[in-house]
Structures are given as structure tokens and as C-alpha cells.
Write a protein that holds these residues in place. Structure first.
Motif, short mmCIF file in Angstrom:
data_model
loop_
_atom_site.label_atom_id
_atom_site.label_comp_id
_atom_site.label_asym_id
_atom_site.label_seq_id
_atom_site.Cartn_x
_atom_site.Cartn_y
_atom_site.Cartn_z
N ASP A 44 0.80 -1.23 0.00
CA ASP A 44 0.00 0.00 0.00
C ASP A 44 0.84 1.28 0.00
O ASP A 44 0.29 2.37 -0.13
CB ASP A 44 -0.96 0.00 1.19
CG ASP A 44 -0.26 -0.07 2.53
OD1 ASP A 44 0.82 -0.68 2.58
OD2 ASP A 44 -0.78 0.48 3.51
N ILE A 45 2.16 1.18 0.12
CA ILE A 45 3.02 2.37 0.08
C ILE A 45 3.40 2.62 -1.38
O ILE A 45 3.93 1.72 -2.04
CB ILE A 45 4.27 2.19 0.95
CG1 ILE A 45 3.88 2.02 2.41
CG2 ILE A 45 5.21 3.39 0.79
CD1 ILE A 45 5.03 1.73 3.34
N PRO A 46 3.11 3.82 -1.92
CA PRO A 46 3.45 4.09 -3.32
C PRO A 46 4.95 3.98 -3.56
O PRO A 46 5.76 4.40 -2.75
CB PRO A 46 2.98 5.53 -3.54
CG PRO A 46 2.29 5.96 -2.32
CD PRO A 46 2.52 4.96 -1.24
N VAL A 47 5.30 3.37 -4.69
CA VAL A 47 6.70 3.23 -5.10
C VAL A 47 6.92 4.10 -6.32
O VAL A 47 6.13 4.05 -7.27
CB VAL A 47 7.04 1.75 -5.40
CG1 VAL A 47 8.45 1.62 -5.96
CG2 VAL A 47 6.88 0.90 -4.15
N ARG A 48 7.96 4.92 -6.29
CA ARG A 48 8.26 5.85 -7.39
C ARG A 48 9.58 5.46 -8.04
O ARG A 48 10.51 5.01 -7.36
CB ARG A 48 8.38 7.29 -6.87
CG ARG A 48 7.15 7.83 -6.15
CD ARG A 48 5.94 8.03 -7.04
NE ARG A 48 6.18 8.81 -8.23
CZ ARG A 48 6.10 10.14 -8.32
NH1 ARG A 48 5.78 10.84 -7.27
NH2 ARG A 48 6.34 10.74 -9.47
N THR A 49 9.67 5.64 -9.35
CA THR A 49 10.90 5.39 -10.08
C THR A 49 11.73 6.67 -10.10
O THR A 49 11.23 7.73 -10.48
CB THR A 49 10.60 4.94 -11.52
OG1 THR A 49 9.83 3.74 -11.46
CG2 THR A 49 11.88 4.68 -12.29
N ASP A 105 7.10 10.37 1.83
CA ASP A 105 6.11 11.20 2.52
C ASP A 105 4.69 10.67 2.33
O ASP A 105 3.72 11.40 2.43
CB ASP A 105 6.20 12.65 2.05
CG ASP A 105 5.85 12.82 0.57
OD1 ASP A 105 5.58 11.81 -0.11
OD2 ASP A 105 5.83 13.97 0.10
N ALA A 106 4.56 9.36 2.07
CA ALA A 106 3.25 8.75 1.84
C ALA A 106 2.38 8.86 3.09
O ALA A 106 2.87 8.74 4.21
CB ALA A 106 3.42 7.28 1.45
N THR A 107 1.09 9.07 2.88
CA THR A 107 0.16 9.17 4.01
C THR A 107 0.00 7.83 4.72
O THR A 107 -0.50 7.79 5.84
CB THR A 107 -1.22 9.69 3.55
OG1 THR A 107 -1.71 8.79 2.54
CG2 THR A 107 -1.11 11.10 2.98
N MET A 128 20.71 14.57 0.96
CA MET A 128 19.45 13.97 1.38
C MET A 128 18.38 14.27 0.32
O MET A 128 18.40 15.34 -0.28
CB MET A 128 19.00 14.52 2.73
CG MET A 128 19.99 14.34 3.86
SD MET A 128 20.33 12.63 4.29
CE MET A 128 18.83 12.21 5.14
N VAL A 129 17.46 13.30 0.12
CA VAL A 129 16.36 13.51 -0.82
C VAL A 129 15.05 13.08 -0.19
O VAL A 129 15.01 12.25 0.71
CB VAL A 129 16.56 12.76 -2.16
CG1 VAL A 129 17.79 13.24 -2.90
CG2 VAL A 129 16.61 11.26 -1.96
N ASN A 130 13.97 13.68 -0.69
CA ASN A 130 12.61 13.30 -0.33
C ASN A 130 11.96 12.77 -1.59
O ASN A 130 11.97 13.43 -2.63
CB ASN A 130 11.84 14.53 0.18
CG ASN A 130 10.38 14.21 0.44
OD1 ASN A 130 10.06 13.17 0.97
ND2 ASN A 130 9.50 15.12 0.04
N VAL A 131 11.39 11.56 -1.53
CA VAL A 131 10.69 10.98 -2.67
C VAL A 131 9.20 11.19 -2.44
O VAL A 131 8.60 10.52 -1.59
CB VAL A 131 11.03 9.47 -2.82
CG1 VAL A 131 10.25 8.87 -3.97
CG2 VAL A 131 12.52 9.28 -3.00
N PRO A 132 8.58 12.12 -3.18
CA PRO A 132 7.17 12.45 -2.94
C PRO A 132 6.22 11.37 -3.44
O PRO A 132 6.47 10.73 -4.46
CB PRO A 132 6.98 13.76 -3.70
CG PRO A 132 7.98 13.69 -4.80
CD PRO A 132 9.16 12.94 -4.24
N ALA A 133 5.12 11.20 -2.72
CA ALA A 133 4.10 10.23 -3.13
C ALA A 133 3.24 10.82 -4.24
O ALA A 133 2.74 10.09 -5.10
CB ALA A 133 3.23 9.86 -1.93
N ALA A 134 3.05 12.14 -4.24
CA ALA A 134 2.19 12.79 -5.23
C ALA A 134 2.84 12.78 -6.61
O ALA A 134 4.05 12.86 -6.74
CB ALA A 134 1.92 14.23 -4.80
N GLY A 135 2.00 12.70 -7.63
CA GLY A 135 2.49 12.77 -8.99
C GLY A 135 2.62 11.39 -9.62
O GLY A 135 2.40 10.36 -8.98
#
Length: 168
Positions: A44-49, A105-107, A128-135
Motif C-alpha cells: 500500500d506504500i506508493p513506489v516511485r521510479t 512522505d506517503a500518508t 538527502m532527498v525526499n521521494v514524494p508520493a504525489a504525482g
């Protein structure tokens, strides 16, 4: 006396210099598959490329790898699964890097986290990086940099049993 050119160096830009490698814990090196496939991320946690391009002027690709690690544990709210961060080494192939990462930063997480990034390439940086869930679609690694103090990447833990010496 001559120096063996095949002797392993401890140059931080050497892609074969893999933190945490030992004879008991042989992490995969360049062009070698991992011993076991990694466990899947919680569904349920979004995975981003995330992608990056490493080139020098003139278009020549840079060799190397990138080390990634979440800066702390994170918990999936729905399942209660606790994910402990572990260093991941991603090889830069022909100047390109591609990796799938859980959104930091997934809800669905108890609290957001960041990733430590250590570029093991000529002129590489630590950030450091933040991988956003949005988009949707791919994200560029260098667009995700945040202004936060870098947290050192810890080598993978090796669990061993201690041996006893001496009598019975």
C-alpha cells in the motif's frame, strides 16, 4: 617490489569498494546478481521510479554507483509492518541510474522520512532527498534534494553467533 594492478583499493570512487562487504556477507559487486531477491515493499506504500544521468562534458558516461538508505525506520499504518533501513547500492550503467523507491512522505506511513544518497562516482556528493508520493512518472534524483543535514549511511548489519573458545 611491484604492486599488483588487480589489488583492491580503498578509493572511495572505486565502484568495487562496497561498504559492509565481507567474506561472510558477500554483497553483490558490479555485474553480479544479488544472492537473494529483495523482499517486496509493503503493497500500500506508493513506489516511485527515480532516475539520474551521470556524464562528463562531451557526453561520456561516468562509471560508479550510488548508495541509498532511508534515514530511519518507517512503519506502514495499515499493516503495522516496520521497515528497517538497509544500504542499497545501485550501479550507474552507461551513465544512467534507475531505482524504485517507496515514497518517503506517503500518508500510509506513521511519519515521513528522507533518503541519504552517497554518489560513488568521480566528483560525487553526499546529500538527502525526499521521494514524494504525489504525482506520476519518473522523478529525477537531483530534483529531489532537500536542505537537511546528511546522515551517514550505515553498512548493512551482519548477524553472527559468537564462538566460545577454551574448555567445555
Amino acid at each position: 617490489m611491484s604492486i599488483d594492478p588487480n589489488y583492491h583499493t580503498y578509493d572511495p570512487n572505486d565502484p568495487y569498494n562496497i561498504p559492509g562487504w565481507s567474506a561472510q556477507n558477500p554483497l553483490p559487486g558490479p555485474d553480479q546478481p544479488g544472492q537473494d531477491p529483495p523482499a517486496p515493499f509493503p503493497p500500500d506504500i506508493p513506489v516511485r521510479t527515480v532516475t539520474a544521468v551521470y556524464m562528463v562534458e562531451g557526453g561520456q558516461p561516468l562509471p560508479g554507483s550510488v548508495l541509498l538508505q532511508a534515514n530511519g525506520r518507517y512503519r506502514d499504518k495499515a499493516t503495522g509492518e516496520l521497515i528497517t533501513p538497509n544500504a542499497r547500492r545501485i550501479k550507474v550503467v552507461n551513465g544512467r541510474l534507475t531505482v524504485d523507491l517507496p515514497a518517503s512522505d506517503a500518508t500510509q506511513l506513521d511519519e515521513p522520512f528522507l533518503y541519504s544518497v552517497h554518489e560513488v562516482i568521480p566528483g560525487g556528493r553526499k546529500f538527502m532527498v525526499n521521494v514524494p508520493a504525489a504525482g506520476t512518472g519518473e522523478l529525477r534524483l537531483h530534483d529531489l534534494v532537500v536542505d537537511a543535514p546528511y546522515k551517514e549511511i550505515q553498512p548493512p548489519r551482519i548477524y553472527t553467533l559468537t564462538t566460545q573458545t577454551g574448555g567445555f
